[in-house]
Scaffold this motif. Structure first.
Motif, mmCIF file in Angstrom:
data_model
loop_
_atom_site.group_PDB
_atom_site.id
_atom_site.type_symbol
_atom_site.label_atom_id
_atom_site.label_comp_id
_atom_site.label_asym_id
_atom_site.label_seq_id
_atom_site.Cartn_x
_atom_site.Cartn_y
_atom_site.Cartn_z
ATOM 1 N N ASP A 83 -1.392 4.307 -1.243
ATOM 2 C CA ASP A 83 -2.720 4.289 -0.632
ATOM 3 C C ASP A 83 -2.578 4.850 0.782
ATOM 4 O O ASP A 83 -3.486 5.444 1.334
ATOM 5 C CB ASP A 83 -3.219 2.833 -0.588
ATOM 6 C CG ASP A 83 -4.657 2.748 -0.145
ATOM 7 O OD1 ASP A 83 -5.424 3.677 -0.468
ATOM 8 O OD2 ASP A 83 -5.009 1.767 0.519
ATOM 9 N N ARG B 257 0.836 -1.218 0.000
ATOM 10 C CA ARG B 257 0.000 0.000 0.000
ATOM 11 C C ARG B 257 0.863 1.257 0.000
ATOM 12 O O ARG B 257 0.482 2.269 -0.576
ATOM 13 C CB ARG B 257 -0.917 0.006 1.224
ATOM 14 C CG ARG B 257 -2.050 -1.018 1.121
ATOM 15 C CD ARG B 257 -2.887 -1.045 2.374
ATOM 16 N NE ARG B 257 -3.660 0.183 2.542
ATOM 17 C CZ ARG B 257 -4.295 0.514 3.664
ATOM 18 N NH1 ARG B 257 -4.216 -0.275 4.727
ATOM 19 N NH2 ARG B 257 -4.986 1.628 3.738
ATOM 20 N N LYS C 125 -11.470 -8.125 -6.213
ATOM 21 C CA LYS C 125 -12.095 -6.794 -6.328
ATOM 22 C C LYS C 125 -12.683 -6.538 -7.712
ATOM 23 O O LYS C 125 -12.444 -5.496 -8.325
ATOM 24 C CB LYS C 125 -11.088 -5.692 -5.961
ATOM 25 C CG LYS C 125 -10.614 -5.791 -4.518
ATOM 26 C CD LYS C 125 -10.127 -4.468 -3.999
ATOM 27 C CE LYS C 125 -9.409 -4.603 -2.658
ATOM 28 N NZ LYS C 125 -10.265 -5.081 -1.551
ATOM 29 N N LEU C 126 -13.475 -7.479 -8.182
ATOM 30 C CA LEU C 126 -14.180 -7.274 -9.447
ATOM 31 C C LEU C 126 -15.572 -6.721 -9.131
ATOM 32 O O LEU C 126 -16.124 -6.996 -8.064
ATOM 33 C CB LEU C 126 -14.309 -8.587 -10.211
ATOM 34 C CG LEU C 126 -12.988 -9.240 -10.629
ATOM 35 C CD1 LEU C 126 -13.264 -10.592 -11.285
ATOM 36 C CD2 LEU C 126 -12.195 -8.345 -11.570
ATOM 37 N N LEU C 127 -16.125 -5.969 -10.063
ATOM 38 C CA LEU C 127 -17.491 -5.477 -9.869
ATOM 39 C C LEU C 127 -18.462 -6.572 -10.301
ATOM 40 O O LEU C 127 -18.432 -7.032 -11.436
ATOM 41 C CB LEU C 127 -17.706 -4.204 -10.690
ATOM 42 C CG LEU C 127 -16.870 -3.015 -10.197
ATOM 43 C CD1 LEU C 127 -16.949 -1.855 -11.163
ATOM 44 C CD2 LEU C 127 -17.336 -2.581 -8.815
ATOM 45 N N LYS C 128 -19.301 -6.970 -9.345
ATOM 46 C CA LYS C 128 -20.164 -8.130 -9.586
ATOM 47 C C LYS C 128 -21.197 -7.895 -10.674
ATOM 48 O O LYS C 128 -21.657 -8.818 -11.324
ATOM 49 C CB LYS C 128 -20.886 -8.506 -8.289
ATOM 50 C CG LYS C 128 -19.945 -8.987 -7.218
ATOM 51 C CD LYS C 128 -20.704 -9.189 -5.905
ATOM 52 C CE LYS C 128 -19.742 -9.262 -4.734
ATOM 53 N NZ LYS C 128 -19.114 -7.933 -4.445
ATOM 54 N N ASP C 129 -21.579 -6.629 -10.849
ATOM 55 C CA ASP C 129 -22.644 -6.355 -11.816
ATOM 56 C C ASP C 129 -22.108 -6.004 -13.202
ATOM 57 O O ASP C 129 -22.854 -5.579 -14.063
ATOM 58 C CB ASP C 129 -23.547 -5.229 -11.289
ATOM 59 C CG ASP C 129 -22.736 -4.063 -10.768
ATOM 60 O OD1 ASP C 129 -21.532 -3.994 -11.073
ATOM 61 O OD2 ASP C 129 -23.302 -3.219 -10.064
ATOM 62 N N LYS C 130 -20.819 -6.181 -13.378
ATOM 63 C CA LYS C 130 -20.260 -5.944 -14.715
ATOM 64 C C LYS C 130 -19.638 -7.243 -15.194
ATOM 65 O O LYS C 130 -19.093 -8.014 -14.385
ATOM 66 C CB LYS C 130 -19.187 -4.849 -14.653
ATOM 67 C CG LYS C 130 -19.734 -3.438 -14.440
ATOM 68 C CD LYS C 130 -18.611 -2.430 -14.648
ATOM 69 C CE LYS C 130 -18.950 -1.046 -14.156
ATOM 70 N NZ LYS C 130 -20.046 -0.388 -14.817
ATOM 71 N N VAL D 253 -2.431 -3.298 -9.553
ATOM 72 C CA VAL D 253 -2.551 -3.946 -8.242
ATOM 73 C C VAL D 253 -3.598 -5.043 -8.324
ATOM 74 O O VAL D 253 -4.684 -4.832 -8.870
ATOM 75 C CB VAL D 253 -2.972 -2.944 -7.137
ATOM 76 C CG1 VAL D 253 -2.761 -3.553 -5.754
ATOM 77 C CG2 VAL D 253 -2.208 -1.636 -7.240
ATOM 78 N N ARG E 179 -7.205 -6.421 -15.886
ATOM 79 C CA ARG E 179 -7.552 -5.042 -15.566
ATOM 80 C C ARG E 179 -6.306 -4.250 -15.137
ATOM 81 O O ARG E 179 -6.153 -3.080 -15.455
ATOM 82 C CB ARG E 179 -8.593 -5.018 -14.432
ATOM 83 C CG ARG E 179 -9.062 -3.612 -14.098
ATOM 84 C CD ARG E 179 -10.108 -3.616 -13.024
ATOM 85 N NE ARG E 179 -9.571 -4.132 -11.780
ATOM 86 C CZ ARG E 179 -10.322 -4.559 -10.761
ATOM 87 N NH1 ARG E 179 -11.628 -4.546 -10.860
ATOM 88 N NH2 ARG E 179 -9.755 -5.012 -9.662
ATOM 89 N N VAL F 142 -12.770 5.119 -16.502
ATOM 90 C CA VAL F 142 -12.704 6.087 -15.404
ATOM 91 C C VAL F 142 -11.471 6.975 -15.474
ATOM 92 O O VAL F 142 -11.325 7.902 -14.705
ATOM 93 C CB VAL F 142 -12.754 5.407 -14.012
ATOM 94 C CG1 VAL F 142 -14.058 4.680 -13.854
ATOM 95 C CG2 VAL F 142 -11.572 4.488 -13.813
ATOM 96 N N PHE G 63 -13.657 -0.813 -17.468
ATOM 97 C CA PHE G 63 -13.935 0.162 -16.409
ATOM 98 C C PHE G 63 -12.670 0.949 -16.026
ATOM 99 O O PHE G 63 -12.702 2.169 -15.876
ATOM 100 C CB PHE G 63 -14.491 -0.583 -15.195
ATOM 101 C CG PHE G 63 -14.952 0.301 -14.078
ATOM 102 C CD1 PHE G 63 -16.108 1.053 -14.214
ATOM 103 C CD2 PHE G 63 -14.243 0.369 -12.885
ATOM 104 C CE1 PHE G 63 -16.544 1.866 -13.183
ATOM 105 C CE2 PHE G 63 -14.668 1.183 -11.846
ATOM 106 C CZ PHE G 63 -15.826 1.930 -11.997
ATOM 107 N N ALA G 64 -11.552 0.211 -15.939
ATOM 108 C CA ALA G 64 -10.295 0.860 -15.539
ATOM 109 C C ALA G 64 -9.881 1.934 -16.533
ATOM 110 O O ALA G 64 -9.232 2.908 -16.171
ATOM 111 C CB ALA G 64 -9.195 -0.184 -15.406
ATOM 112 N N PHE H 232 -5.474 -8.331 -5.887
ATOM 113 C CA PHE H 232 -5.693 -8.722 -4.497
ATOM 114 C C PHE H 232 -6.176 -10.168 -4.389
ATOM 115 O O PHE H 232 -6.622 -10.766 -5.371
ATOM 116 C CB PHE H 232 -6.750 -7.814 -3.866
ATOM 117 C CG PHE H 232 -6.344 -6.367 -3.800
ATOM 118 C CD1 PHE H 232 -5.624 -5.890 -2.727
ATOM 119 C CD2 PHE H 232 -6.665 -5.492 -4.825
ATOM 120 C CE1 PHE H 232 -5.239 -4.559 -2.665
ATOM 121 C CE2 PHE H 232 -6.298 -4.161 -4.771
ATOM 122 C CZ PHE H 232 -5.577 -3.695 -3.684
#
Lengths: 285, 223
Positions: free
Chosen positions: B51, B46, B89-94, B83, B150, B106, B102-103, B85
């Protein structure tokens, strides 16, 4: 494009949270709308009261009509005087009779007309405060044909004071409602933000700027505020229609609609900005 | 490229997550950070992607110093750091494609370019055939591949992996490690924190061992 899409997706996906946000803003704005209506009407009443403020200048009994005309012209020239109306002895008596018609005995005692002729003077708006009125009255009193000047010496300052207090109180209440609305809205929108914490986390991780992270939430907040504002304006209008059968009051519909929608958008903007703040880059630093 | 100089990080009063840690990672290196859970591995990572900032000492990454970096520069730095993990840390609705895209979205990448870059990244990690699947339809190993795609889509100079195989079966873990190796051979530095020491024997590289917030062993660069 991305921002708009994310905002719309956000609205749809977090249906419940969005509804709660809109609902909270609706109630806040409803309260604000009621406050605005009360304010409008209160100041309307005050305006009417202030327009009733007038000065009576009692003239010497034997004044002739040329002198009346001349004096009237002079008084009309005084700064702040709006209109001057001559009330003759006969007219004054008639008015008194009209006012006292329930107690005719009192008038029967009169053998001659004891009432003096007078001018009834109205002042311009902006001069109807205690100090200006007393100034104008003093000036009028200086003419030798004027025997006495009367105006609401006691109640005009009182009205003045009341207006000031009401004005301050009104601003205070408006301020409290606004602050409370912002506070409650921020906390409600935070629910939406929390439900999208993961998405924010990923955005931060891949290097989205704070502005980019914030934008969809802010747009969403503004849209919610707009909806909340429109619904509350509509509700108030409905309530007005219903209640106008029983009480009559002034409903400034354009101000209400524009005011509530705009304030709703502002509320959504500030609320979402506050709500998302904690989750931005550096939030943990 | 990455320099950590006498860094300490205190989380709660007198609780040192890291204590006087110094470490240098060169371009294109592959480094394992090992140690028991709670030793400070994640904290170290981090600090690298800023972070968190150190309480003492200095972290320098790609020319940015933790002492002087400005808030608005942090996102710029992160675009060059990948990074991944343990929990993907994936978006469940995509779906897979959208998660990787997405990366780029944004960070304001032009739409035409997004498609090209995403398809390439998916192909690189070998998950192209599942591009329309949603995370819940994938195995742990496949999900981690998506998160690697990603991280890679922006062509970072370094990939930080925080227990990337923690939620994956041994077979899948080896596959992920193979993938990281491959990425490394193409020139991207990889720093992988893990407590699964057995993985290292498949791929002997530099190992930094952390215990209770201190570096207790550093094998140095291995060929």
């Amino acid at each position: 494009m991305f921002v708009l899409r994310e905002a719309l997706i956000g609205l749809k996906r977090n249906g419940t949270a969005s509804m709660i946000s809109i609902g909270v803003m609706f109630f806040s704005l409803l309260l604000l709308g009621i406050f605005l209506i009360v304010t409008f009407n209160l100041f309307g009443v005050i305006k009417i009261a202030q327009s009733k403020v007038e000065i009576d200048a009692f003239l010497v009994d034997d004044i002739d009509s040329t002198a009346v005309k001349e004096l009237k012209g002079k008084i009309e020239k005084i700064v702040g005087v709006k209109s001057v109306e001559f009330i003759s002895k006969e007219q004054a008596l008639k008015e008194i009779q009209e006012e006292l018609k329930d107690v005719p005995d009192l008038l029967e005692a009169l053998e001659t007309n004891p009432l003096p002729p007078s001018f009834r003077i109205k002042v311009e708006e902006g001069y109807n405060n205690a100090r200006d009125i007393s100034d104008i009255a003093k000036k009028i009193g200086m003419f030798k044909e004027v025997e006495d000047v009367k105006y609401g010496r006691e109640w005009v300052p009182r009205l003045d004071k009341l207006v000031k207090i009401l004005f301050l109180f009104d601003i205070l209440v408006g301020f409290i409602i606004s602050i409370a609305s912002i506070y409650v809205t921020s906390n409600t929108i935070r629910l939406t933000v929390i439900s999208r914490k993961e998405s924010i986390e990923i955005m931060r991780l891949v290097g989205a700027t704070d502005r980019m992270i914030r934008a969809p939430f802010i747009l969403e907040g503004i849209i919610q505020g707009m909806i909340g504002g429109a619904i509350s304006a509509g509700t108030l209008y409905g309530l007005y229609i219903l209640s106008s059968r029983f009480v009559s009051y002034y409903f400034p519909q354009n101000y209400i609609l524009a005011g509530l929608v705009l304030f709703g958008m502002l509320l959504g903007y500030i609320g979402s900005r506050n709500a998302v703040k904690t989750y931005l880059t550096g939030g943990e630093i | 490229m990455i320099e950590i100089k006498n860094v300490s990080k205190v989380f709660q009063k007198n609780w040192y997550a890291l204590r006087d840690v110094s470490l240098k990672i060169e371009k294109g290196e592959f480094v394992f950070i090992i140690g028991p859970s709670g030793a400070g591995k994640s904290t170290l990572l981090r600090l690298i992607y800023m972070d968190i900032l150190p309480d003492m000492g200095e972290v320098i990454v790609a020319g940015y110093s933790s002492n002087t970096i400005r808030r608005h520069e942090i996102p710029i730095l992160r675009r060059k750091i990948g990074v991944i993990f343990q929990d993907f840390k994936l978006l469940k609705d995509k779906n897979v494609y959208e998660n990787v895209a997405f990366a780029l979205e944004v960070t304001g990448t032009p739409r035409r370019k997004i498609k090209e870059l995403v398809l390439k990244a998916l192909a690189d990690v070998g998950i192209s055939h599942k591009r329309n699947a949603f995370p819940y339809q994938l195995s742990g190993g496949e999900q981690q591949k998506v998160s690697i795609a990603r991280a890679l889509v922006r062509e970072p100079f370094i990939l930080l992996a925080d227990e990337p195989t923690g939620n994956i079966d041994p077979e899948g873990s080896k596959e992920i490690l193979e993938l990281l190796k491959e990425i490394n051979t193409k020139g991207t530095a990889v720093v992988m924190a893990t407590h699964q020491v057995d993985l290292i024997k498949y791929f002997p590289r530099r190992v930094v061992k952390i215990e209770e917030g201190r570096i207790v062993e550093d094998t140095g660069v291995r060929p």
